[in-house]
Design an enzyme around this catalytic site. Structure first.
Site, short mmCIF file in Angstrom:
data_model
loop_
_atom_site.label_atom_id
_atom_site.label_comp_id
_atom_site.label_asym_id
_atom_site.label_seq_id
_atom_site.Cartn_x
_atom_site.Cartn_y
_atom_site.Cartn_z
N SER A 1 2.00 -8.97 -1.66
CA SER A 1 0.73 -8.37 -1.26
C SER A 1 -0.39 -9.17 -1.91
O SER A 1 -0.14 -10.10 -2.66
CB SER A 1 0.66 -6.89 -1.68
OG SER A 1 0.63 -6.78 -3.09
N ARG A 2 -1.63 -8.80 -1.58
CA ARG A 2 -2.77 -9.56 -2.10
C ARG A 2 -2.83 -9.54 -3.62
O ARG A 2 -3.39 -10.43 -4.23
CB ARG A 2 -4.08 -9.00 -1.51
CG ARG A 2 -4.28 -9.36 -0.05
CD ARG A 2 -5.56 -8.76 0.48
NE ARG A 2 -5.54 -7.31 0.46
CZ ARG A 2 -6.53 -6.53 0.87
NH1 ARG A 2 -7.65 -7.09 1.31
NH2 ARG A 2 -6.42 -5.22 0.83
N SER A 3 -2.27 -8.50 -4.22
CA SER A 3 -2.25 -8.42 -5.68
C SER A 3 -0.93 -7.83 -6.15
O SER A 3 -0.22 -7.17 -5.38
CB SER A 3 -3.42 -7.56 -6.19
OG SER A 3 -3.39 -6.27 -5.60
N ARG B 1 0.73 -3.44 12.77
CA ARG B 1 0.00 -3.74 13.99
C ARG B 1 0.66 -4.95 14.64
O ARG B 1 1.14 -5.85 13.95
CB ARG B 1 -1.47 -4.05 13.70
CG ARG B 1 -2.34 -2.83 13.38
CD ARG B 1 -2.62 -2.00 14.62
NE ARG B 1 -3.68 -1.02 14.39
CZ ARG B 1 -3.48 0.25 14.11
NH1 ARG B 1 -2.25 0.71 13.99
NH2 ARG B 1 -4.51 1.07 13.94
N ILE C 1 2.16 2.99 2.46
CA ILE C 1 3.30 2.88 3.36
C ILE C 1 4.33 1.91 2.81
O ILE C 1 5.54 2.18 2.81
CB ILE C 1 2.84 2.45 4.77
CG1 ILE C 1 2.02 3.57 5.42
CG2 ILE C 1 4.04 2.10 5.65
CD1 ILE C 1 1.40 3.20 6.75
N HIS D 1 5.08 2.81 19.42
CA HIS D 1 4.06 3.09 18.40
C HIS D 1 4.11 4.57 17.99
O HIS D 1 3.10 5.28 18.05
CB HIS D 1 2.67 2.71 18.91
CG HIS D 1 1.69 2.46 17.78
ND1 HIS D 1 0.63 1.59 17.89
CD2 HIS D 1 1.62 2.96 16.52
CE1 HIS D 1 -0.05 1.57 16.75
NE2 HIS D 1 0.54 2.39 15.91
N GLU E 1 -0.65 -3.27 23.53
CA GLU E 1 -0.05 -1.97 23.84
C GLU E 1 -0.81 -1.30 24.97
O GLU E 1 -2.03 -1.42 25.05
CB GLU E 1 -0.05 -1.09 22.59
CG GLU E 1 0.78 -1.68 21.46
CD GLU E 1 0.71 -0.85 20.18
OE1 GLU E 1 0.09 0.24 20.19
OE2 GLU E 1 1.27 -1.30 19.17
N GLY F 1 0.84 -1.18 0.00
CA GLY F 1 0.00 0.00 0.00
C GLY F 1 0.88 1.24 0.00
O GLY F 1 2.07 1.17 -0.34
#
Length: 315
Positions: free
Chosen positions: A177-179, A234, A158, A281, A263, A156
């Protein structure tokens, strides 16, 4: 009178000053809304602001009968029950790509810090061991970046910025990635294949059921004894006990972590490793990123109260 907006998560007050100049903020200070305000006070709330990772499920939504907009301060929205929101006709918005540059900067900072052993080096100087010429195995030469294989999990906004920054350090960059995307980096058909190829695995995917503990013991095993993992997405994406075991057994060489499972609580085991760099974070915690995220929050709220679709809707 300005429109009322509920603050669902705990935010530093400085982050809310600009928004508070435009709207009448009801700050729950991180408490469940029903504990912070009366039923009558909540009855008229039609919009709220939340941090994307803060749990916001059907039960909380039921205490807000007039709620029609949930606005996430930040890119993530994994804490919001999107199904429950959709059932209730609640629009969900976020701040897409607003903090992407800041997060990518920290990802590369963590990579450099852990691969070049900056924390042990800092301690070596501060402790007086350097001036005393005391030998340290942690100060032995390490592989540099030229030719290092950096794998980016998630392409994406980032992920793209991480890849571009990593490439500037003369590394080879690959991704999964997914695609497949139109980017100048090598695509791998699976996370397993990417982990087997790279020596630094950068995690830049959204949290969700499909990415929960995706980086598990098997992936860490494929990364290998010369490999590092960096996570700025995450904490749920990494199987944290598996990571601790991999570090303990020297299955991998080290880690750079900005996010954690629970966290702000971090396992003591992680804090004891000299080959692990930890940050609280702070990936998107720059002045510019916060201004950009606030811009998105304000744009979403302005659109909602004007009777329009959210400016930055999820999905």
């Amino acid at each position: 009178m300005p429109d009322k907006v509920l603050i669902h998560s705990r935010f530093p007050k400085a982050m809310l000053v600009r928004i508070g100049q435009r709207y009448d903020l009801m700050d729950a200070a991180g408490k469940p809304p029903a504990e912070a305000f009366t039923r009558e006070q909540l009855a008229g709330v039609s919009a709220l602001i939340t941090a994307g990772g803060t749990p916001l499920g059907a039960t909380a939504m039921d205490t807000l009968p007039s709620l029609r907009a949930i606005v996430c301060y930040g890119t993530g929205y994994d804490g919001v029950d999107l199904v429950a929101a959709a059932r209730r006709g609640i629009a969900v918005g976020h701040s897409p790509a607003a903090n992407a540059s800041a997060v990518a900067d920290l990802a590369v900072t963590l990579m450099l810090a852990v691969t070049r052993r900056l924390l042990p080096a800092d301690d070596y100087v501060r402790s007086g061991n350097w001036s005393a010429a005391k030998p340290s195995s942690l100060m032995s030469p390490q592989p540099g970046n030229a030719g290092r294989r950096v794998g980016v999990y998630g392409m994406g906004e980032i992920g793209r910025k991480i890849a571009a920054r990593a490439a500037a350090f003369e590394t080879e960059v690959g991704y999964f990635s997914r695609s497949k995307h139109d980017v100048p980096y090598r695509y791998f058909p699976s996370l397993e294949a990417l982990a087997e190829w790279c020596t630094v695995l950068m995690i830049a995917v959204r949290a969700g059921s499909d990415t929960h503990h995706a980086v598990n013991a098997g992936i860490l095993q494929k990364l290998g004894k010369d490999g590092y993992v960096v996570n700025i997405s995450r904490g749920s994406v990494i199987d944290q006990p598996a990571l601790v075991a991999a570090l303990t057994d020297k299955t991998i060489a080290g880690a750079g972590l900005d996010v954690f499972d629970s966290e702000p609580h971090t396992p003591d085991a992680l804090t004891s490793f000299p080959n692990v760099v930890l940050t609280p974070h702070i990936g998107g915690h720059t002045i510019e990123a916060h201004i950009a995220m606030q811009d998105c929050v304000i744009a979403n709220l302005d659109a909602f109260f004007a009777g329009n679709s959210l400016a930055h809707p999820v999905g």
